[in-house]
Design a protein around this motif. Structure first.
Motif, PDB file in Angstrom:
ATOM      1  N   GLU A  75      48.730  38.545  46.681  1.00 19.31           N
ATOM      2  CA  GLU A  75      47.336  38.949  46.884  1.00 19.31           C
ATOM      3  C   GLU A  75      46.442  38.444  45.753  1.00 19.31           C
ATOM      4  N   GLY A 123      43.476  35.902  46.208  1.00 22.71           N
ATOM      5  CA  GLY A 123      42.137  36.262  45.760  1.00 22.71           C
ATOM      6  C   GLY A 123      41.474  35.154  44.972  1.00 22.71           C
ATOM      7  N   ALA A 150      40.974  39.887  49.964  1.00 16.59           N
ATOM      8  CA  ALA A 150      42.169  39.118  49.606  1.00 16.59           C
ATOM      9  C   ALA A 150      43.420  39.702  50.242  1.00 16.59           C
TER      10      ALA A 150
END
Length: 681
Positions: free
Chosen positions: A126, A130, A148
């Motif tokens: 993640e 992001g 994200a």
């Protein structure tokens, strides 16, 4: 040599003795001794001369693999009497992901990977997503670009389900269809970033393994490493895992897969029930299918009801569970007035069973969604019944619930810095530094309300800030009424919820529950005090055991309850909209999985099972319609044929009618007493 299969039933013996060269599917019903049977089959391979280093055992968790190793070792000890066989070392036992990681290390240079590649966990994935996302979300301030975590979930589903991005978006994330082109480009950049950094994510461990096996030469080499391939919990595999198995053993030789199509409940993780349903037909000739249907867990009455539920399935392997523990009491179908009565009924039954000798920890309450237990959690807390909760989040620890409580506390006391720091940062454009400055100003001001209205903030925050200040002012007016004050808070918070959380619809259900709970308190002050001093004692995913109690009731989502069992089970909210969930009725496949969820819940019970049906739900704080009752419809899965296996009753037991309660004799007696009393005056 002792007979290894002496303690097995005939169905289990057939599985153990089946020709290991032919592909085999074992349909293992709930509570039928699947692990013990698979351990005996493993032991048979080893005792016949198989090299444990050439057995690939793929399980749902490493812990399950260790348990199979241990049990197979015990079988060999009993059969051969050799202490050296107390443990079978199976170096290729573990999850699909662990086996994939090991193979990718072995063949890294052959498939274009750096030998020193590292593996990202879900959090790392993640974070990297992001970073990549920042270059593709330029319009996020004007249009809603997925966060994200959502981007990572979309990518993961496309990989594991072997679906196109367009299909995944249309089926599971329709609100983001407009971003298809940007997401496709972003995922390409994400792949480039991983390659440049020599990293793989969890999904890559399967994806690279599958693509490696697409090469005929490599597939032959990898396949030659193993004489036998065994897969447990096959109903929980996804399409990518199914493809790996097919490419690893295209002829099915030495393959054994074990699972239960009736317990396939993880489609939200991209598991595909088609893997197990279609397994026999992917080979020519078709794979053999053996069934384990002798249940050692539940009474026959519970199994009859469970079998009746699955008999309605549109596609399944036919399997009727037969018990070994006697008939037992019929499962109960209990109709209650509403969710409040449901909570009271469960509490009374749980305590009654405890008095009869069933500990709280041998009892469980199961539900489709974590939010469904909120009313029960409060009732348990009021009665001082300790409990733990598995699945979902602790109700009052969920971020969105904490947000609403912070807004209430801040409006109630503007000098509460902890509540204020959380509340003011809900306003778009207000970060930690701005929040601290505003709270300092409020603390120094003689009139915090005026200071709140006059605070200097970024232009982007102007409208939401003004609405927040007006909401707080309204709640401090003398005529403000509880619980209608919560209407204003939820009205202000709703757009923030949609902005901050991609699963806003699911979270909104928790806020509805909070409103229902709040309506049971006489004032805002009482609500905030009681909810702080005596909150529900539930906890996230794995709840902490109450420190002062050695006995506690188990609350669990049905998904988290799979694989568990209890002497007594209550199933909440057996109504349409809950079971099946109103968010899982768009397609036939979704409805069938919801049916299997009910089946899984029912088959967790050993001795007692109660399915509870509230007749209505009390919905509060409806801005236009006002408070109202929404009447419920009994779950579509509780058909007449299913209900015929259940004992239907109502709680509380309705009082006898006046005509039945008052017999002619009693009326004459009362009349005589009145006359005697009158005459004695």
């Amino acid at each position: 040599m002792e007979d290894r299969t002496a303690g097995l039933n005939e169905q289990q013996r057939q599985v153990v003795a089946h020709d290991p060269a032919r592909p085999l599917l074992v349909i293992a019903g709930a509570g039928t001794g699947k692990t013990n049977t698979l351990a005996h089959r493993l032991a048979r391979f080893v005792s016949a001369g198989a090299d444990p280093h050439r057995i690939l055992l793929l399980t749902f968790s490493r812990r399950a693999a260790v348990e199979l190793e241990r049990r197979a070792g015990r079988v060999l000890v009993a059969a051969l009497g050799q202490r050296s066989h107390e443990a079978i070392a199976l170096p290729w036992a573990g999850t699909f992901h662990s086996a994939g990681a090991r193979l990718l290390r072995m063949y890294a240079e052959r498939i274009g990977l750096a030998p020193d590649f590292t593996i990202h966990d879900r959090g790392d994935t993640e974070d990297l997503m992001g970073l990549v996302r920042q270059g593709f979300a330029a319009e996020a301030a004007q249009r809603r670009y997925p966060a994200a975590a959502t981007c990572a979930a979309i990518y993961s589903r496309a990989v594991n389900a072997e679906r196109t991005l367009a299909d995944v978006l249309h089926e599971s994330y329709p609100r983001y269809v407009e971003w298809e082109a940007e997401l496709k480009a972003m995922f390409g950049a994400y792949l480039d970033a991983k390659a440049a950094q020599h990293v793989l994510d969890f999904d890559d461990l399967l994806l690279y393994w599958s693509h490696m096996l697409a090469d005929a030469e490599l597939a032959r080499e990898v396949s030659a490493l193993f004489d036998y391939v065994l897969v447990d919990e096959f109903q929980d595999t996804n399409r990518l895992q199914g493809a790996i198995l097919k490419r690893l053993r295209p002829d099915g030789r030495g393959v054994t897969v074990v699972g239960d199509d009736a317990q396939a409940i993880y489609a939200f993780r991209a598991a595909d029930v088609r893997n197990i349903l279609d397994f026999p037909g992917q080979y020519a000739p078709a794979a053999d299918v053996l069934t384990l249907a002798v249940n050692y867990r539940s009474t026959q009455a519970i199994l009859d009801a469970s079998n009746a539920v699955m008999a309605q399935a549109t596609e399944r392997f036919t399997k009727d569970l037969k018990g070994t523990r006697g008939a037992g009491a019929r499962a109960a179908l209990v109709t209650v007035r509403d969710a409040t009565d449901q909570a009271r009924f469960v509490c009374e039954q749980v305590l009654a069973y405890r008095e009869e000798g069933t500990p709280l920890e041998a009892q469980a309450v199961l539900f489709r969604s974590a939010s469904h237990s909120a009313e029960l959690e409060l009732e348990l807390a009021r009665r001082n019944i300790p409990f733990v909760k598995y699945g979902g989040l602790k109700f009052l620890d969920a971020a969105h619930v904490k947000d609403v409580l912070a807004l209430l506390r801040f409006a109630h006391n503007p000098r509460d810095r902890l509540a204020g720091f959380r509340a003011v940062r809900l306003v778009p454009g207000v970060g930690p530094a701005t929040a601290v400055r505003v709270l300092d100003e409020l603390e120094a001001a003689a009139d915090p309300g005026a200071a709140l209205r006059a605070a200097k903030l970024p232009a982007v925050a102007k409208d939401d800030w003004a609405a927040l200040a007006a909401m707080c002012d309204a709640m401090r007016q003398p005529g403000s009424q509880w619980p209608s004050e919560l209407d204003g808070v939820l009205a202000w918070y709703e757009p923030q919820l949609a902005r901050m959380h991609d699963d806003a619809q699911a979270r909104a259900a928790d806020l509805t529950q909070l409103a229902r709970i709040a309506a049971t308190f006489a004032s805002r002050e009482r609500f905030l005090t009681e909810i702080t001093l005596d909150p529900p004692a539930a906890a996230a995913g794995r709840a902490d055991v109450p420190l002062l109690d050695d006995d506690y009731l188990v609350l669990s989502t049905i998904h988290s309850a799979k694989g568990q069992e209890w002497r007594s089970v209550h199933i909440l909210n057996a109504v349409d909209g809950c079971i099946p969930s109103d968010m899982a009725t768009g397609r036939r496949e979704e409805i069938e999985e919801e049916r299997r969820l009910l089946y899984v819940a029912m088959t967790r019970a050993r001795d007692r099972l109660a399915i509870v049906v509230p007749q209505r739900f009390y919905v509060t704080q409806q801005a236009r319609a006002g408070d109202r009752h929404v009447y419920a419809i009994r779950s579509r899965f509780l058909t007449p044929s299913v209900c015929a296996t259940l004992e239907e009753r109502t709680w509380p037991v309705p009082p006898a009618s006046a005509s039945a309660a008052a017999s002619p004799g009693a009326a004459i007696d009362v009349t005589r007493r009145i006359r005697e009393a009158w005459n004695s005056r």
